[in-house]
Design an enzyme around this catalytic site. Structure first.
Site, PDB file in Angstrom:
ATOM      1  N   HIS A   1       0.842  -1.311   0.025  1.00 55.27           N
ATOM      2  CA  HIS A   1       0.081  -0.022   0.159  1.00 55.27           C
ATOM      3  C   HIS A   1       0.884   1.447  -0.032  1.00 55.27           C
ATOM      4  CE1 HIS A   1      -2.883   2.841   1.769  1.00 55.27           C
ATOM      5  NE2 HIS A   1      -3.570   2.451   0.854  1.00 55.27           N
TER       6      HIS A   1
ATOM      7  N   ASP B   1       0.910  -6.030   7.359  1.00 57.94           N
ATOM      8  CA  ASP B   1      -0.509  -4.866   7.325  1.00 57.94           C
ATOM      9  C   ASP B   1      -1.626  -5.819   7.227  1.00 57.94           C
ATOM     10  OD1 ASP B   1      -2.366  -3.245   6.485  1.00 57.94           O
ATOM     11  OD2 ASP B   1      -0.943  -1.837   5.429  1.00 57.94           O
TER      12      ASP B   1
ATOM     13  N   LYS C   1     -11.813  -0.443   8.301  1.00 57.17           N
ATOM     14  CA  LYS C   1     -12.475  -1.382   7.133  1.00 57.17           C
ATOM     15  C   LYS C   1     -13.268  -2.318   7.837  1.00 57.17           C
ATOM     16  CE  LYS C   1      -8.023  -0.478   4.746  1.00 57.17           C
ATOM     17  NZ  LYS C   1      -8.565   0.808   4.006  1.00 57.17           N
TER      18      LYS C   1
ATOM     19  N   HIS D   1      -6.713  -5.449   5.125  1.00 51.27           N
ATOM     20  CA  HIS D   1      -7.917  -6.308   4.592  1.00 51.27           C
ATOM     21  C   HIS D   1      -7.968  -7.554   5.456  1.00 51.27           C
ATOM     22  CE1 HIS D   1      -8.275  -2.865   1.968  1.00 51.27           C
ATOM     23  NE2 HIS D   1      -6.949  -2.929   1.851  1.00 51.27           N
TER      24      HIS D   1
ATOM     25  N   SER E   1      -4.707  -5.241  -1.084  1.00 49.25           N
ATOM     26  CA  SER E   1      -5.956  -4.520  -1.167  1.00 49.25           C
ATOM     27  C   SER E   1      -6.659  -4.249  -2.544  1.00 49.25           C
ATOM     28  CB  SER E   1      -5.657  -2.896  -0.874  1.00 49.25           C
ATOM     29  OG  SER E   1      -4.544  -2.341  -1.473  1.00 49.25           O
TER      30      SER E   1
ATOM     31  N   GLU F   1       1.497  -7.202   3.214  1.00 46.07           N
ATOM     32  CA  GLU F   1       0.081  -7.147   3.425  1.00 46.07           C
ATOM     33  C   GLU F   1      -0.255  -8.740   3.415  1.00 46.07           C
ATOM     34  OE1 GLU F   1      -2.507  -4.667   0.863  1.00 46.07           O
ATOM     35  OE2 GLU F   1      -0.544  -3.147   0.647  1.00 46.07           O
TER      36      GLU F   1
HETATM   37  C1  LIG Z   1      -3.222  -2.163   2.988  1.00 45.69           C
HETATM   38  C2  LIG Z   1      -3.553  -0.910   3.463  1.00 45.69           C
HETATM   39  N1  LIG Z   1      -2.748  -0.449   4.506  1.00 45.69           N
HETATM   40  C3  LIG Z   1      -3.170   0.869   5.073  1.00 45.69           C
HETATM   41  C4  LIG Z   1      -4.191   1.793   4.604  1.00 45.69           C
HETATM   42  C5  LIG Z   1      -4.645   2.823   5.376  1.00 45.69           C
HETATM   43  O1  LIG Z   1      -5.507   2.844   6.252  1.00 45.69           O
HETATM   44  P1  LIG Z   1      -6.441   3.765   6.748  1.00 45.69           P
HETATM   45  O2  LIG Z   1      -7.516   4.001   5.457  1.00 45.69           O
HETATM   46  O3  LIG Z   1      -6.979   3.738   7.966  1.00 45.69           O
HETATM   47  O4  LIG Z   1      -5.562   5.280   6.696  1.00 45.69           O
HETATM   48  C6  LIG Z   1      -5.079   1.038   3.694  1.00 45.69           C
HETATM   49  C7  LIG Z   1      -6.344   1.861   3.221  1.00 45.69           C
HETATM   50  O5  LIG Z   1      -6.800   1.722   2.088  1.00 45.69           O
HETATM   51  C8  LIG Z   1      -4.674  -0.306   3.013  1.00 45.69           C
HETATM   52  O6  LIG Z   1      -5.442  -0.653   2.164  1.00 45.69           O
END
Ligand SMILES: Cc1ncc(COP(=O)(O)O)c(C=O)c1O
Length: 373
Positions: free
Chosen positions: A118, A191, A227, A194, A166, A162
């Site tokens: 991301h 991360d 989310k 999702h 995403s 991740e």
């Molecule tokens: C994989 C990932 N990390 C971090 C974030 C950022 O999170 P936030 O929307 O709470 O700022 C997102 C947001 O879309 C994401 O998809």
């Protein structure tokens, strides 16, 4: 100032001009995977928190007067929930990723990150001090090669992934990556944006199985709360030293007003829901939809389904037609995804009607046939 109009014209010609559009039609584009963002129990919790005299704003940064008992309670609760020594709550996941990657990796370290990571992690790495190596998406051999190179440089190695990607909805090979992290004495930063609420025991994410077996010795997890959790925020989980260091060194944490106490309170309430029967039932409903969606559209079998179009203008046109038919589906274009891979991103929510999913599949098949003709 003319240069901005010129730049906007270029975006328009390429089909990349973005506008802000309010939700309309059946939701197939939000990240509200469990449908908790408007849950009556959370509404009631918000009202009772305020009626009991809870504060709306935090009125200061965490290190000053912005740290309240509500933040403390959430962090203690979430440490138990995610079996971490400590956790730290941020206003959003973007801020948490910026904090992690600017504060933790030092100048002599190397961050190895997945090509599909991301923007928030990537920006954190870019703004940080460490060397970095971008590896092809989910290519375990390429990770190993990068680890070998990084090990020759010395310094701590950090691997950033991740657990569920995403924009593609596929999963990181966490077990293999963890084994590599052990072999090369690296730290795996996962991360779970999702995956939180959706995967793992009681919705604790995909890395939780690793945590149960190995602890947080070489794992850090990030759980975004806007989310599936349905609120807003980001929780970083790890060893006490890591969290204490973030409190002392992470500029996005230190120099920012603390999240609203109301927000912290609702995140805790939502995690309680996620862990209970309500969460379990919603996860089962979502899982049934995922199985059906994989049959209809392919994909990795998660709640995120990329429908690849390629051309950006074409992707926008199809999304608009979907919207005109009553389905809130959005086109995702570069730079959010690689060049030539503009797509529709379907995201499923436990509350989605099966018939709606089937209808979207029919419409999609129609677009494919139209294109082939
Ligand atoms: C994989 C990932 N990390 C971090 C974030 C950022 O999170 P936030 O929307 O709470 O700022 C997102 C947001 O879309 C994401 O998809």
């Amino acid at each position: 100032m003319d240069r901005f109009s010129e730049k906007l014209d270029v975006l328009k010609k390429k089909g990349r001009f973005r506008t802000l559009d309010c939700p309309k039609g059946i939701d197939l584009s939000s990240n509200d995977y469990l449908g908790l963002s408007a849950h009556p129990a959370l509404r009631a919790a918000a009202i009772s928190f305020l009626q009991m005299g809870g504060d709306i704003g935090s009125a200061g940064s965490r290190l000053l007067r912005g740290h309240t008992q509500t933040h403390e309670q959430l962090e203690e609760f979430s440490a138990r929930f995610f079996a971490a020594e400590k956790t730290l709550f941020f206003s959003c996941g973007f801020q948490a990723n910026m904090a992690l990657f600017t504060a933790l990796p030092g100048r002599h370290d190397t961050v190895i990150f997945d090509a599909y990571i991301h923007a928030s992690a990537r920006d954190g790495v870019q703004a940080g001090h460490a060397q970095h190596i971008r590896v092809p998406h989910n290519d375990v051999q390429a990770y190993e090669e990068a680890l070998r190179r990084a090990a020759m440089r010395g310094g701590q190695i950090w691997i950033a992934v991740e657990s569920v990607y995403s924009m593609d909805g596929d999963k990181a090979p966490l077990e293999e990556l963890y084994a590599l992290a052990v072999q090369y004495d690296a730290v795996l930063v996962v991360d779970e944006a999702h995956a939180t609420g959706v995967f793992g025991t009681g919705g604790r994410g995909r890395a939780f199985a690793l945590v149960q077996r190995h602890g947080y010795e070489r794992i850090i997890t990030l759980h975004t709360c806007g989310k599936a959790v349905g609120v807003a925020g980001g929780l970083v989980c790890g060893r006490a030293e890591i969290i204490d260091y973030l409190v002392n060194a992470a500029r996005p944490f230190i120099y920012s007003t603390a999240p609203m106490p109301l927000q912290a309170f609702l995140v805790q309430k939502s995690l309680e829901l996620i862990d209970g029967d309500e969460g379990r039932i919603r996860r089962e409903e979502l899982q049934n939809l995922c199985v059906l969606a994989q049959k209809l559209f392919g994909g990795a079998g998660t709640q995120i389904i990329p429908l690849l179009v390629g051309d950006e203008i074409h992707a926008v046109n199809i999304a608009q037609k979907m919207q005109q038919s009553g389905y809130d589906i959005r086109a995702i274009r570069p730079p959010s995804v690689p060049e030539g891979t503009a797509r529709l991103r379907l995201s499923l929510s436990a509350k989605l009607d099966i018939e709606a999913l089937k209808k979207v599949s029919e419409l999609w098949q129609g677009f494919i046939l139209e294109r082939a003709a």
